[in-house]
Design a protein around this motif. Structure first.
Motif, PDB file in Angstrom:
ATOM      1  N   ARG A  71       0.794  -1.304  -0.128  1.00 33.19           N
ATOM      2  CA  ARG A  71      -0.150  -0.145   0.033  1.00 33.19           C
ATOM      3  C   ARG A  71       0.983   1.180  -0.154  1.00 33.19           C
ATOM      4  NH1 ARG A  71      -5.650  -1.176   1.381  1.00 33.19           N
ATOM      5  NH2 ARG A  71      -5.613   0.982   0.724  1.00 33.19           N
ATOM      6  N   ASN A 171      -1.181  11.991   3.833  1.00 28.77           N
ATOM      7  CA  ASN A 171      -2.222  11.925   2.619  1.00 28.77           C
ATOM      8  C   ASN A 171      -1.514  10.523   1.560  1.00 28.77           C
ATOM      9  OD1 ASN A 171      -3.486  12.354   0.096  1.00 28.77           O
ATOM     10  ND2 ASN A 171      -3.363  14.172   0.329  1.00 28.77           N
ATOM     11  N   THR A 172      -2.561   9.799   1.346  1.00 28.49           N
ATOM     12  CA  THR A 172      -1.983   8.562   0.743  1.00 28.49           C
ATOM     13  C   THR A 172      -2.284   8.699  -0.715  1.00 28.49           C
ATOM     14  OG1 THR A 172      -4.335   7.754   0.990  1.00 28.49           O
ATOM     15  CG2 THR A 172      -2.639   6.939   2.363  1.00 28.49           C
ATOM     16  N   ASN A 173      -2.737   9.922  -1.120  1.00 28.72           N
ATOM     17  CA  ASN A 173      -3.042  10.177  -2.687  1.00 28.72           C
ATOM     18  C   ASN A 173      -1.874  10.932  -3.125  1.00 28.72           C
ATOM     19  OD1 ASN A 173      -5.397   8.942  -2.798  1.00 28.72           O
ATOM     20  ND2 ASN A 173      -6.268  10.896  -1.612  1.00 28.72           N
ATOM     21  N   VAL A 174      -0.666  11.187  -2.669  1.00 27.10           N
ATOM     22  CA  VAL A 174       0.568  11.739  -3.175  1.00 27.10           C
ATOM     23  C   VAL A 174       1.587  10.964  -3.290  1.00 27.10           C
ATOM     24  CG1 VAL A 174      -0.008  14.091  -2.315  1.00 27.10           C
ATOM     25  CG2 VAL A 174       1.351  12.802  -0.909  1.00 27.10           C
ATOM     26  N   LYS A 175       2.223  10.964  -4.420  1.00 24.66           N
ATOM     27  CA  LYS A 175       3.476  10.158  -4.597  1.00 24.66           C
ATOM     28  C   LYS A 175       4.846  10.630  -4.212  1.00 24.66           C
ATOM     29  CE  LYS A 175       1.467   8.357  -8.792  1.00 24.66           C
ATOM     30  NZ  LYS A 175       1.692   8.006 -10.517  1.00 24.66           N
ATOM     31  N   GLU A 178       4.654  12.664   0.531  1.00 27.29           N
ATOM     32  CA  GLU A 178       3.737  12.637   1.655  1.00 27.29           C
ATOM     33  C   GLU A 178       4.203  13.478   2.872  1.00 27.29           C
ATOM     34  OE1 GLU A 178       6.788   9.575   2.003  1.00 27.29           O
ATOM     35  OE2 GLU A 178       4.880   9.532   0.542  1.00 27.29           O
ATOM     36  N   ASP A 220       3.440  15.328  -9.733  1.00 28.15           N
ATOM     37  CA  ASP A 220       2.669  15.229  -8.387  1.00 28.15           C
ATOM     38  C   ASP A 220       3.299  16.190  -7.189  1.00 28.15           C
ATOM     39  OD1 ASP A 220       0.966  13.642  -9.146  1.00 28.15           O
ATOM     40  OD2 ASP A 220       1.818  11.886  -8.411  1.00 28.15           O
TER      41      ASP A 220
END
Length: 265
Positions: A71, A171-175, A178, A220
């Motif tokens: 994940r 934030n798990t939506n940035v590569k 974080e 990103d």
């Protein structure tokens, strides 16, 4: 009556066979003893997971958890945060080493600076075999310092848990950034941080790491910068700085590696 844990060290790991023993040992040997170490195995192979479980028996303060599928770091750190008992959160990476006085110095620093919510440190950089030098950042970080790039070294950080409770988790939506995205949210809430100029951490960096700096990841990163500038109320005249990661991603990895190596003291 058991002592309340003060520092929760959190870490994600994935098949870090070559470095994990020294990494864990560096936390076990801290001269500051009131800690717990929560390690999230990000769906490594079974042999590695069994190795982690074996190493955790070295010290009862070590807890191993495991993701059912891979994940990423932000997700893994959030799982650790949700289990943490400490008032202070220390980061650690599985291919690095914390010097034995790291936690004691950082805890003392935050105790003496109640106006700050987090503190990082300088770090010695090595490529696995050769010591390449020391990397440091600005002692006290202002909003303007976030214009120049990431002013904190993520794995060296000690952060008050109350800051996470007030601004949210990673934030798990940035590569790959974080940490930077989190700093912008923390500073937008009025919190501030600093960096100890003494190297208290040994950071592993090689040419292979620069291969992860893809154009997609750079885009990103630029988006995180622009959103962060907006959150801090920074004038649009500075927004061009946000495109620096894209320029870097277009450069050969070997040139970037040499450039950053020459900047080491």
């Amino acid at each position: 009556m058991s002592q309340q844990v003060e520092v929760s060290v959190i870490m994600g790991t994935h098949n870090d066979y070559e470095t994990i023993r020294k990494c864990i040992d560096s936390i076990v040997k801290q001269d500051y003893t009131n800690w717990e170490f929560i390690i999230c195995d990000d769906c490594s192979n079974t042999d590695y997971y069994n190795l982690l479980r074996s190493l955790s028996k070295i010290d009862k303060r070590i807890t191993i958890i495991r993701n059912k599928k891979n994940r990423g770091l932000a997700f893994s750190l959030n799982r650790c945060l949700k289990l943490s008992k400490g008032n202070l959160i220390a980061r650690m990476d599985a291919d690095d080493i914390s010097y034995s006085n790291r936690l004691s110095i950082q805890v003392n620093f935050l105790n003496n600076h109640p106006e700050l919510c987090m503190v990082g440190t300088a770090m010695d950089v090595y490529d696995g075999d050769v010591d390449m030098g020391t990397r440091s950042s600005r002692p006290f970080v202002s909003n303007k310092d976030l214009l120049k790039g990431n002013p904190f070294f993520h794995p060296t950080m000690l952060i008050r848990k109350s800051a996470f409770q007030n601004v949210g988790l990673y934030n798990t939506n940035v590569k790959r950034v974080e940490d930077l995205e989190l700093w912008f949210r923390i500073y937008a809430k009025g919190y501030r941080g600093a960096n100890i100029q003494q190297p208290l951490y040994r950071y592993h960096e090689s040419k292979e790491d620069y291969k992860k700096r893809t154009l997609s990841a750079a885009l990103d990163i630029s988006k995180v910068f622009i959103k962060g500038y907006i959150a801090l109320g920074i004038s649009p005249i500075h927004y061009l700085r946000a495109f620096k990661p894209i320029i870097a991603a277009l450069m050969p990895n070997s040139i970037l590696f040499v450039y950053h190596r020459k900047k080491l003291s």
